[in-house]
Design a protein around this motif. Structure first.
Motif, short mmCIF file in Angstrom:
data_model
loop_
_atom_site.label_atom_id
_atom_site.label_comp_id
_atom_site.label_asym_id
_atom_site.label_seq_id
_atom_site.Cartn_x
_atom_site.Cartn_y
_atom_site.Cartn_z
N VAL A 1 50.30 59.76 24.03
CA VAL A 1 50.53 58.53 24.79
C VAL A 1 49.22 58.11 25.45
CG1 VAL A 1 51.78 57.44 26.68
CG2 VAL A 1 52.95 59.09 25.19
N ASP A 2 48.78 56.91 25.13
CA ASP A 2 47.56 56.35 25.71
C ASP A 2 47.97 55.25 26.69
OD1 ASP A 2 44.95 55.89 26.24
OD2 ASP A 2 44.45 54.98 24.32
N THR A 3 47.04 54.81 27.51
CA THR A 3 47.32 53.77 28.50
C THR A 3 46.48 52.53 28.21
OG1 THR A 3 47.80 55.42 30.20
CG2 THR A 3 47.35 53.19 30.94
N VAL A 4 47.14 51.40 28.11
CA VAL A 4 46.46 50.13 27.95
C VAL A 4 46.47 49.43 29.31
CG1 VAL A 4 46.47 47.87 26.82
CG2 VAL A 4 47.12 49.92 25.54
N TYR A 5 45.28 49.12 29.83
CA TYR A 5 45.16 48.54 31.16
C TYR A 5 45.08 47.01 31.10
CZ TYR A 5 44.13 53.27 32.79
OH TYR A 5 44.20 54.61 33.07
N GLN A 6 45.50 46.38 32.18
CA GLN A 6 45.38 44.93 32.30
C GLN A 6 43.91 44.53 32.20
OE1 GLN A 6 47.47 43.15 35.60
NE2 GLN A 6 45.89 41.60 35.90
N THR A 7 43.65 43.49 31.45
CA THR A 7 42.28 43.00 31.29
C THR A 7 42.23 41.50 31.58
OG1 THR A 7 42.62 42.63 28.92
CG2 THR A 7 41.65 44.75 29.58
N ILE A 8 41.02 41.02 31.82
CA ILE A 8 40.82 39.59 32.03
C ILE A 8 40.81 38.90 30.67
CG2 ILE A 8 39.27 37.83 32.96
CD1 ILE A 8 40.60 39.73 35.04
N PRO A 9 41.66 37.90 30.48
CA PRO A 9 41.73 37.23 29.17
C PRO A 9 40.52 36.34 28.92
CG PRO A 9 43.14 36.11 30.73
CD PRO A 9 42.63 37.34 31.44
N ASP A 10 40.36 35.91 27.68
CA ASP A 10 39.28 34.99 27.34
C ASP A 10 39.42 33.70 28.15
OD1 ASP A 10 38.33 36.81 25.52
OD2 ASP A 10 39.28 35.85 23.79
N PHE A 11 38.31 33.10 28.48
CA PHE A 11 38.34 31.87 29.25
C PHE A 11 37.19 30.96 28.84
CE2 PHE A 11 36.06 35.10 31.80
CZ PHE A 11 34.83 34.50 31.93
N SER A 12 37.31 29.71 29.24
CA SER A 12 36.24 28.73 29.03
C SER A 12 36.31 27.73 30.17
CB SER A 12 36.42 28.01 27.69
OG SER A 12 35.40 27.06 27.49
N ASP B 1 45.58 34.58 39.08
CA ASP B 1 46.64 35.57 38.91
C ASP B 1 46.16 36.78 38.13
OD1 ASP B 1 48.45 34.04 40.30
OD2 ASP B 1 49.44 33.22 38.52
N ARG B 2 45.34 36.55 37.13
CA ARG B 2 44.85 37.65 36.29
C ARG B 2 43.88 38.54 37.06
NH1 ARG B 2 48.03 39.05 32.73
NH2 ARG B 2 46.30 40.11 31.65
N TYR B 3 43.17 37.95 38.02
CA TYR B 3 42.28 38.74 38.87
C TYR B 3 43.03 39.34 40.07
CZ TYR B 3 38.04 36.99 36.53
OH TYR B 3 37.05 36.70 35.62
N LEU B 4 44.33 39.06 40.15
CA LEU B 4 45.17 39.53 41.25
C LEU B 4 44.76 38.94 42.59
CD1 LEU B 4 45.58 43.32 40.31
CD2 LEU B 4 46.91 41.36 39.52
N VAL B 5 44.32 37.69 42.56
CA VAL B 5 43.91 36.98 43.77
C VAL B 5 44.85 35.80 44.00
CG1 VAL B 5 42.08 35.67 44.88
CG2 VAL B 5 41.50 37.67 43.50
N TYR B 6 45.36 35.70 45.21
CA TYR B 6 46.29 34.63 45.56
C TYR B 6 45.53 33.34 45.84
CZ TYR B 6 49.65 32.04 48.44
OH TYR B 6 50.48 31.08 48.96
N ALA B 7 45.96 32.23 45.20
CA ALA B 7 45.35 30.93 45.45
C ALA B 7 46.35 29.84 45.12
CB ALA B 7 44.09 30.76 44.59
N PRO C 1 32.65 46.14 32.04
CA PRO C 1 32.37 45.57 30.71
C PRO C 1 33.56 45.60 29.76
CG PRO C 1 30.53 46.92 31.43
CD PRO C 1 31.65 47.17 32.40
N ASP C 2 34.59 46.39 30.09
CA ASP C 2 35.82 46.41 29.29
C ASP C 2 36.85 45.43 29.81
OD1 ASP C 2 34.95 48.53 27.50
OD2 ASP C 2 35.12 49.87 29.23
N LYS C 3 36.44 44.54 30.73
CA LYS C 3 37.26 43.47 31.28
C LYS C 3 38.36 43.96 32.21
CE LYS C 3 36.86 41.07 26.81
NZ LYS C 3 37.62 40.36 25.78
N ARG C 4 38.22 45.16 32.75
CA ARG C 4 39.24 45.75 33.62
C ARG C 4 38.85 45.59 35.09
NH1 ARG C 4 39.18 51.65 30.95
NH2 ARG C 4 37.05 51.38 31.78
N ILE C 5 39.85 45.48 35.95
CA ILE C 5 39.63 45.37 37.39
C ILE C 5 39.34 46.76 37.96
CG2 ILE C 5 40.67 44.75 39.60
CD1 ILE C 5 42.47 42.79 38.02
#
Length: 213
Positions: free
Chosen positions: A46-57, A155-161, A182-186
């Motif tokens: 069992v491996d763990t996949v962590y929340q990451t920041i999605p692609d953006f522009s 929301d993806r950065y877990l910051v309220y705005a 660099p792996d896009k993880r918080i």
């Protein structure tokens, strides 16, 4: 996660202030995580996949589309602000400037400020703001986008705005400075208005730089 960085997560983050500073210390990984079953050498693990920041522009202060490619291989600190903010932003941005000045010229470190005022903070406004702040290279990016894109990214950065006519300047938001690896993880979040937390940010940036040296 509502009102991002719940009290439980924040307690863990704050406790890090008192953690030992051993040379092999690594920053924790925050956000949602999903267990994934894999087969390695014929055995199921069992491996763990962590929340990451999605692609953006987003459009930056130079009227150029900024994507995640700019941050490839980099550690960066992200936050959410607006240029005419009368409350926490001036303090938060001055404190982030300390990190920018400490790591200026370091190609492994970058900074990303998202404007939550999608109506007013056009590129030329962001450019003028960056210049007045003392930012004179592309290591610190200032971006704007649509309401849905910017607030969804918060929301993806877990910051309220959010927009709030009753809040100072018309917007309600948190002043967290968030480390992304660099792996896009918080990897950490720090109250940008609190000097003790800002000092902790500077310490933890040194720690994560060693992890990705």
């Amino acid at each position: 996660m509502n009102r991002l960085f719940s009290s439980a997560i924040l307690a863990v983050l704050l406790s890090g202030i008192f953690a030992c500073s051993s040379s092999d210390r690594k920053l924790p990984i925050y956000g949602e995580r999903t267990p994934v079953e894999k087969e390695i050498d014929g055995k199921k693990v069992v491996d763990t996949v962590y929340q990451t920041i999605p692609d953006f522009s987003f459009l930056n202060q130079d009227s150029v589309q900024l994507t995640q490619d700019f941050f490839k291989g980099k550690i960066y600190v992200a936050n959410f602000f607006f240029t005419h903010c009368p409350s926490i932003c001036p303090t938060m941005q001055r404190n982030l400037l300390k990190a920018y000045e400490k790591y200026k010229g370091n190609e492994k470190i970058a900074f990303l400020s998202h404007s939550i005022d999608f109506k007013y903070d056009q590129p030329y406004i962001l450019k003028d703001y960056a210049n007045k702040l003392g930012v004179d290279n592309d290591q610190w990016q200032f971006v704007n986008g649509s309401k849905a894109d910017i607030y969804g990214m918060a929301d993806r950065y877990l910051v309220y705005a959010k927009e709030d006519a009753n809040a100072p300047g018309g917007y309600d938001h948190q002043g967290y400075l968030v480390i992304i690896d660099p792996d896009k993880r918080i990897r950490g979040a720090y109250d940008g208005t609190d000097q003790t937390q800002v000092n902790k940010l500077l310490e933890d940036l040194d720690v994560i730089l060693k992890e990705y040296k």
